[in-house]
Design a protein around this motif. Structure first.
Motif, PDB file in Angstrom:
ATOM      1  N   PHE A  38      33.818  14.017  -3.791  1.00  0.00           N
ATOM      2  CA  PHE A  38      34.013  12.817  -3.169  1.00  0.00           C
ATOM      3  C   PHE A  38      32.800  12.097  -2.936  1.00  0.00           C
ATOM      4  O   PHE A  38      31.634  12.815  -2.362  1.00  0.00           O
ATOM      5  CB  PHE A  38      34.772  12.973  -1.822  1.00  0.00           C
ATOM      6  N   PHE A  39      32.786  10.901  -2.981  1.00  0.00           N
ATOM      7  CA  PHE A  39      31.545  10.056  -2.783  1.00  0.00           C
ATOM      8  C   PHE A  39      31.968   8.830  -2.044  1.00  0.00           C
ATOM      9  O   PHE A  39      33.012   8.120  -1.980  1.00  0.00           O
ATOM     10  CB  PHE A  39      31.075   9.317  -4.272  1.00  0.00           C
ATOM     11  N   ALA A  40      30.717   8.383  -1.473  1.00  0.00           N
ATOM     12  CA  ALA A  40      30.625   7.004  -0.493  1.00  0.00           C
ATOM     13  C   ALA A  40      32.041   6.895   0.287  1.00  0.00           C
ATOM     14  O   ALA A  40      32.132   7.762   1.105  1.00  0.00           O
ATOM     15  CB  ALA A  40      30.625   5.804  -1.524  1.00  0.00           C
ATOM     16  N   ARG A  57      34.352   9.926   0.356  1.00  0.00           N
ATOM     17  CA  ARG A  57      33.764  11.052   1.138  1.00  0.00           C
ATOM     18  C   ARG A  57      33.581  10.916   2.554  1.00  0.00           C
ATOM     19  O   ARG A  57      34.096  11.884   3.269  1.00  0.00           O
ATOM     20  CB  ARG A  57      32.145  11.164   0.575  1.00  0.00           C
ATOM     21  N   ILE A  81      35.967   8.500  -7.534  1.00  0.00           N
ATOM     22  CA  ILE A  81      35.226   7.295  -7.893  1.00  0.00           C
ATOM     23  C   ILE A  81      35.611   6.141  -7.216  1.00  0.00           C
ATOM     24  O   ILE A  81      36.308   5.571  -7.749  1.00  0.00           O
ATOM     25  CB  ILE A  81      34.811   7.063  -9.319  1.00  0.00           C
ATOM     26  N   PRO A  82      35.328   5.789  -5.796  1.00  0.00           N
ATOM     27  CA  PRO A  82      35.566   4.513  -5.356  1.00  0.00           C
ATOM     28  C   PRO A  82      34.834   3.403  -6.133  1.00  0.00           C
ATOM     29  O   PRO A  82      34.071   3.470  -7.064  1.00  0.00           O
ATOM     30  CB  PRO A  82      35.053   4.487  -3.825  1.00  0.00           C
ATOM     31  N   PRO A  83      35.431   2.227  -5.791  1.00  0.00           N
ATOM     32  CA  PRO A  83      34.890   0.797  -6.595  1.00  0.00           C
ATOM     33  C   PRO A  83      33.269   0.949  -6.552  1.00  0.00           C
ATOM     34  O   PRO A  83      32.747   0.927  -5.274  1.00  0.00           O
ATOM     35  CB  PRO A  83      35.572  -0.366  -5.823  1.00  0.00           C
ATOM     36  N   VAL A  84      32.697   0.909  -7.647  1.00  0.00           N
ATOM     37  CA  VAL A  84      31.167   0.957  -7.792  1.00  0.00           C
ATOM     38  C   VAL A  84      30.639  -0.502  -7.308  1.00  0.00           C
ATOM     39  O   VAL A  84      31.052  -1.331  -7.277  1.00  0.00           O
ATOM     40  CB  VAL A  84      30.797   1.367  -9.088  1.00  0.00           C
ATOM     41  N   SER A  85      29.305  -0.231  -6.829  1.00  0.00           N
ATOM     42  CA  SER A  85      28.562  -1.357  -6.458  1.00  0.00           C
ATOM     43  C   SER A  85      27.071  -1.216  -6.709  1.00  0.00           C
ATOM     44  O   SER A  85      26.327  -1.576  -5.721  1.00  0.00           O
ATOM     45  CB  SER A  85      29.019  -1.646  -5.083  1.00  0.00           C
ATOM     46  N   GLU A 111      24.348   5.256  -2.658  1.00  0.00           N
ATOM     47  CA  GLU A 111      24.594   6.875  -2.828  1.00  0.00           C
ATOM     48  C   GLU A 111      25.183   6.587  -4.361  1.00  0.00           C
ATOM     49  O   GLU A 111      25.474   5.764  -4.978  1.00  0.00           O
ATOM     50  CB  GLU A 111      25.714   6.921  -2.075  1.00  0.00           C
ATOM     51  N   ILE A 157      27.624   4.359  -8.716  1.00  0.00           N
ATOM     52  CA  ILE A 157      26.706   4.235  -7.541  1.00  0.00           C
ATOM     53  C   ILE A 157      27.240   3.244  -6.717  1.00  0.00           C
ATOM     54  O   ILE A 157      28.009   2.165  -7.014  1.00  0.00           O
ATOM     55  CB  ILE A 157      25.286   3.528  -8.115  1.00  0.00           C
ATOM     56  N   TRP A 188      31.332  -0.384   2.944  1.00  0.00           N
ATOM     57  CA  TRP A 188      30.938  -0.161   1.345  1.00  0.00           C
ATOM     58  C   TRP A 188      31.191  -1.249   0.747  1.00  0.00           C
ATOM     59  O   TRP A 188      32.198  -1.760   0.945  1.00  0.00           O
ATOM     60  CB  TRP A 188      31.742   1.165   0.834  1.00  0.00           C
ATOM     61  N   SER A 244      31.815  -4.263  -6.078  1.00  0.00           N
ATOM     62  CA  SER A 244      31.021  -5.299  -6.448  1.00  0.00           C
ATOM     63  C   SER A 244      31.897  -6.174  -7.400  1.00  0.00           C
ATOM     64  O   SER A 244      33.011  -5.790  -7.524  1.00  0.00           O
ATOM     65  CB  SER A 244      30.007  -4.498  -7.494  1.00  0.00           C
TER      66      SER A 244
END
Lengths: 82, 138
Positions: A7-9, A12, A75-79, B49, B120, B132, B135
């Motif tokens: 889990f990320f961001a 997580r 993978i949550p929405p990337v940014s 992250e 990322i 968080w 984008s």
């Protein structure tokens, strides 16, 4: 079978762990794994059907079947970027 | 071509130095830097992250995709993660091309692709809280 999930961001923080093993049925799909995780962590995402998952570091559709030893990542929405 | 996800400070020169510079006529760079204001709030710092292994493989995929374009000779991408203060550089894209137009286009498209597919994440921390970010491209 056991599948390791990373889990990320946002995910997580909501799950409270960066990695956790989940037990799912042999040959279960990514979507079934997401449902299993969401049952244990109802705050994961209001709509589990939209959770993006990577299997063995490649984006995977919810219909993809998992096998023992696969590494899944939520993978949550990337940014990234700027 | 080199791609890197790192906690260390990054700069344009070191990324340009990784380009294959034998025959091209232009180098286009893009630097993403941490801005002070975001939707009316004052940012204290950002936390980036990554899913590092997959992020680097997706950055490589994007660089290779751009290199296949007509007139593009080489592409390198460095992304910094961890805690970044205002004005610090989070992203460096460097594109070597035969001429300026394909270089600028590839540089812009590289950044857009990063915002779509590279795992990322950016958290904004303000005086009153944190969030968080999602984008615009994702």
């Amino acid at each position: 079978m056991q599948v390791q999930v990373r889990f990320f961001a946002l995910y997580r923080e909501r799950v409270g762990a960066s990695q956790k093993a989940f037990a799912i049925e042999e040959g279960a799909t990514v979507g079934e794994l997401v449902a299993a995780v969401a049952r244990e962590h109802p705050n994961l995402c209001p709509n589990p059907a939209i959770v993006v998952v990577a299997v063995n570091r490649e984006y995977a559709g919810h219909e993809q079947r998992l096998k023992a030893g696969d590494e899944a990542a939520f993978i949550p929405p990337v940014s990234g970027g700027a | 071509m080199r791609v890197l996800v790192t906690e260390k400070a990054i700069g344009a020169d070191e990324v340009i130095a990784t380009l294959d510079r034998k025959i091209h006529g232009a180098v286009t760079t893009f630097l993403g830097t941490v801005r002070l204001h975001s939707e009316g709030r004052t940012v204290r710092y950002l936390e980036y992250e990554a899913f590092p292994e997959m992020a680097e493989s997706k950055l490589r995929e994007i660089a290779e995709e751009m290199k296949r374009r007509e007139g593009i000779e080489d592409v390198s991408i460095y992304h910094r993660i961890g805690r970044l203060g205002i004005g610090e550089t989070s992203l460096v894209v460097a594109v070597a091309s035969l001429h300026r137009r394909p270089g600028f286009a590839a540089c812009l498209d590289t950044v857009e692709r990063i915002k779509e597919i590279v795992p990322i994440w950016k958290k904004e921390v303000w005086a009153e809280g944190e969030e968080w970010v999602r984008s615009a491209g994702a």
